[in-house]
Motif scaffolding. Sequence first.
Motif, PDB file in Angstrom:
ATOM      1  N   ASP B 202       0.819  -1.227   0.000  1.00  0.00           N
ATOM      2  CA  ASP B 202       0.000   0.000   0.000  1.00  0.00           C
ATOM      3  C   ASP B 202       0.846   1.267   0.000  1.00  0.00           C
ATOM      4  OD1 ASP B 202       0.882  -0.338   2.537  1.00  0.00           O
ATOM      5  OD2 ASP B 202      -1.072  -0.038   3.526  1.00  0.00           O
ATOM      6  N   ALA B 203       2.138   1.148   0.336  1.00  0.00           N
ATOM      7  CA  ALA B 203       3.002   2.323   0.272  1.00  0.00           C
ATOM      8  C   ALA B 203       3.322   2.661  -1.185  1.00  0.00           C
ATOM      9  CB  ALA B 203       4.284   2.071   1.048  1.00  0.00           C
ATOM     10  N   ALA B 227     -10.895  -2.555  -6.889  1.00  0.00           N
ATOM     11  CA  ALA B 227     -10.515  -2.190  -5.529  1.00  0.00           C
ATOM     12  C   ALA B 227     -11.645  -1.334  -4.961  1.00  0.00           C
ATOM     13  CB  ALA B 227      -9.222  -1.391  -5.546  1.00  0.00           C
ATOM     14  N   LEU B 228     -12.094  -1.687  -3.737  1.00  0.00           N
ATOM     15  CA  LEU B 228     -13.185  -0.902  -3.143  1.00  0.00           C
ATOM     16  C   LEU B 228     -12.604   0.051  -2.105  1.00  0.00           C
ATOM     17  CD1 LEU B 228     -14.954  -4.012  -3.445  1.00  0.00           C
ATOM     18  CD2 LEU B 228     -16.518  -2.061  -3.427  1.00  0.00           C
ATOM     19  N   ASP B 235     -11.473   0.537 -10.888  1.00  0.00           N
ATOM     20  CA  ASP B 235     -10.883  -0.453 -11.786  1.00  0.00           C
ATOM     21  C   ASP B 235      -9.427  -0.722 -11.356  1.00  0.00           C
ATOM     22  OD1 ASP B 235     -10.081  -2.053 -13.858  1.00  0.00           O
ATOM     23  OD2 ASP B 235      -9.785  -0.374 -15.259  1.00  0.00           O
ATOM     24  N   ALA B 236      -9.125  -1.987 -11.050  1.00  0.00           N
ATOM     25  CA  ALA B 236      -7.754  -2.305 -10.632  1.00  0.00           C
ATOM     26  C   ALA B 236      -7.053  -3.144 -11.681  1.00  0.00           C
ATOM     27  CB  ALA B 236      -7.757  -3.018  -9.283  1.00  0.00           C
ATOM     28  N   ILE B 254      -2.801   0.805  -6.972  1.00  0.00           N
ATOM     29  CA  ILE B 254      -3.933   1.215  -6.133  1.00  0.00           C
ATOM     30  C   ILE B 254      -3.338   1.772  -4.838  1.00  0.00           C
ATOM     31  CG2 ILE B 254      -5.858   0.363  -4.741  1.00  0.00           C
ATOM     32  CD1 ILE B 254      -6.523   0.431  -7.685  1.00  0.00           C
ATOM     33  N   SER B 255      -3.673   3.023  -4.518  1.00  0.00           N
ATOM     34  CA  SER B 255      -3.067   3.625  -3.334  1.00  0.00           C
ATOM     35  C   SER B 255      -3.927   3.441  -2.089  1.00  0.00           C
ATOM     36  CB  SER B 255      -2.790   5.109  -3.569  1.00  0.00           C
ATOM     37  OG  SER B 255      -3.973   5.711  -4.058  1.00  0.00           O
TER      38      SER B 255
END
Lengths: 181, 284
Positions: B202-203, B227-228, B235-236, B254-255
């Motif tokens: 996530d970084a 990704a929610l 859209d991922a 995805i951040s």
Amino acid sequence: MSNLNTSVSLVEQIRSGDRQALERLYDAYAGMVYGVVLKMIRNEALAQEIVQDVFLRIWTNIEKYDESKARISTWIINIARNRTIDEIRSKTYKNQQENQSLDDSVNEGELGGSTEMKVDAIGLKSVINTLRPEQKLLLELIYFGGYTHEEAAKELKIPLGTVKTRIRSSILELRKLLKVE
Amino acid sequence: MSSKDLIQSGILELYALGLCSEQEASRVEEALRSDSQVRKEYEEVCEALDHLAVEQSVEPPSFLKGKIMEQIDTLENAATKEDNMHAETAAKPSKTKNNAEDSVQKIGSNKWQWLAAASIVLFMASVGLNYSFYQRMNLAEEEAALLRNNNMLLSDENGIIKTNYEVMQQQYAFLSDKNLKAASLVGTEAYPELEALIFWDDARGDLYLVTNELPALGEDEQYQLWALDNGVPKDAGLVPSDFKDGGAYKLSNISSAQAFAITIEKKGGAKSPTLEKMVVFGTI
């Protein structure tokens, strides 16, 4: 090292029954034979007996020597080593050695005091001492200790295959060292 | 065995040390006769070993030489005596020899018939043997061809395995990432048997999908990852249509996300997920 041609003619003279030729052969190789046998059994009287036997065998078996197969020095050492190995394996010798560990016979500098004095300078800085310790130990066990490769594998607790490759690598190492010299 | 193999096997060294079995020794001797390379190698081995012996040299006591020569003299004298004895008895055995020759002549008339019969038997035996050798040779050749073939197949297979391994290594290199978070996506009610794994840094935002339980789709369909983030599907990325079970694929950056889902969409993907076709879902 003696020149090959002289060795060949010396052999021929011995074959024709020339005793003086055998004396010359003795002068050239007795030191080597005595040294190897002493290193193998560490008993001067017994070593002298074996040296006698070796030269008698050379005299009686010279017909069997094939100069196309081996150098005369190789042939002589093989007779000496085989004769000494037979001795080491004999019951009488084993009984005599009961109180001594067999390993000692292959340790450098373990020769009896008086013989040690006679080891010449070349022997002390032996090329075998330049080998890696595990190579030296194995080669000494086999060459001077009279161990077979199977016995050496058991003694050193290493696989037979390793013994074989290590024998080869240590002799290769010796050859390299001798070429540099 | 080629001369190189023989040399490298270390058997020459064992032979020089007198440690070969009879069978090995005769093999070495054969090679020494026929192969100068082997002979040269063997000579160098012997020279090195001889050197060990020469180095050990110790002068033996001086009386030893005289003792040896004395013994040789005794030996020679004994031998001469024996020779003389042999010379005396040499004439005697000829009598018995004559007797033996007589009896050989008596059966001489049968000898040729015997020889003829024996040679026919030998000839038949040799024909039989030749045939059997010929058959064995054919078999051996067939076997050799099979082995060569197998060898080729194995080396092909080896190449394929190696390539696969390298691809997998690249695909899974991300696993060494320290900030990695994992989420297991489980099958929805309609697709209970499906499963997938998500790894997410996530970084950096890197997102990886491991397709371990996703069945292949029809040609006009494709899996799409969502990704929610706070309930909003983003859209991922599309799962490549040629994905493999067990393969790992890097999808979009995805951040921020709390959950992930995969839906089946038309090939090329959709702008928003078709919820009825959601196959797996999981939260981080």
